[in-house]
Structure formats: C-alpha cells, structure tokens
Scaffold this motif. Structure first.
Motif, PDB file in Angstrom:
ATOM      1  N   ALA A 187       5.632   0.021  -9.744  1.00 45.82           N
ATOM      2  CA  ALA A 187       4.944  -1.045  -9.012  1.00 45.82           C
ATOM      3  C   ALA A 187       4.317  -2.067  -9.961  1.00 45.82           C
ATOM      4  O   ALA A 187       3.670  -3.003  -9.523  1.00 45.82           O
ATOM      5  CB  ALA A 187       3.875  -0.449  -8.110  1.00 45.82           C
ATOM      6  N   GLY A 218       8.550   2.371  -5.638  1.00 43.78           N
ATOM      7  CA  GLY A 218       7.390   1.679  -6.200  1.00 43.78           C
ATOM      8  C   GLY A 218       6.265   1.524  -5.192  1.00 43.78           C
ATOM      9  O   GLY A 218       5.441   0.628  -5.295  1.00 43.78           O
ATOM     10  N   ASN A 219       6.209   2.418  -4.226  1.00 41.53           N
ATOM     11  CA  ASN A 219       5.209   2.360  -3.164  1.00 41.53           C
ATOM     12  C   ASN A 219       3.990   3.203  -3.569  1.00 41.53           C
ATOM     13  O   ASN A 219       3.862   4.360  -3.192  1.00 41.53           O
ATOM     14  CB  ASN A 219       5.810   2.841  -1.850  1.00 41.53           C
TER      15      ASN A 219
END
Length: 150
Positions: A119, A85-86
């Motif tokens: 994210a 989720g970066n």
C-alpha cells in the motif's frame, strides 16, 4: 469432507480457481459442513486469485457457522488483503485475531508488513535485540524487532 478438501486443493493447484470454488458451493448445496481446512483452502484460493472480498466472505461464513479459525485461517485472510494492498482490511483481520486470543507467528506479522508495503506505507526493521513498538503492532524474532507503521 476430506474428499472435497482434496478436490478443492487439486483444482487450485491446477490453476482452476473457479472450479475450486464451485466445489465449496457444491458442499454448501449438499449441506456438507466444511471444517477449518475447507475454509482455509477456500480463502487461500481467493487470495491467489486476488479476490479479497470473496476471501472475507469465506471468513465471515466460517465464523457464522461456528467453525473456529486458527493462526493459518487469519494468516490466509490477511494474505488476501496483503496481495491487494488493502491495509485497512488486513488490520481488521489482525485485530480480530488478537481479540479472539489467537497468537500470531512470524508469518502473521510479516504478512501484515507486506500489506503495508504494497500500500506504499513504510515497514521498518530495527536490529535492537529487545522489544520495540510503534503504533499498535510489534513483535520480536531472533533478536530483531519488527514493526509496521500503518
């Protein structure tokens, strides 16, 4: 190199991530230059193990050694970011890919949208039959325009 790549891949398929990365370390110790397949495989192993930082180190090492990445390289690096989720790192990978003139494919942009979704940032799909753009990212496939808001 082919033997090491095959060994690394076999370890990864057996779920032996640490051992697979040890094969890459052994190649380094012996001074054996890997190729794009070597580094793509190593990044994929890192992605599957949730090791984003390690995947990015592998990408940087590849670039430092002058090994040209391809769409698979950048998709794999972006996948590592997406799994964590970066979004910020995924965006850097996408921008680097575009800066180098490497054309993305459907997997490239769907992987980026997955990073956004993971994210908690909304991805949008519009059935428009024409190119759409929101922010910096847009593409069209099969009459549908996909874009990500990140």
């Amino acid at each position: 190199v082919v033997t090491y790549n095959t060994l690394m891949n076999a370890c990864a398929k057996a779920g032996k991530v640490v051992e697979a990365l040890k094969v890459l370390d052994e190649m380094r110790r012996q001074g054996i230059a890997g190729n794009v397949v070597t580094y793509n495989t190593a990044m994929d192993i890192c992605a599957k193990a949730g090791k984003v930082a390690e995947a990015m180190k592998v990408l940087k090492e590849m670039e430092r050694k002058g090994i040209a990445g391809d769409v698979v390289t950048y998709n794999t690096a972006m996948n590592a970011c997406a799994k964590a989720g970066n979004v910020a790192e995924a965006r850097k990978v996408l921008e680097e890919m575009e800066r180098k003139g490497i054309l993305g494919n459907m997997l490239t942009y769907s992987t980026f949208m997955n990073a956004c979704a993971k994210a908690g940032k909304a991805g949008n799909v519009a059935d428009k039959g024409k190119w759409q753009r929101q922010g910096r990212y847009w593409r069209r496939w099969r009459g549908k325009a996909y874009w990500a808001i990140c």
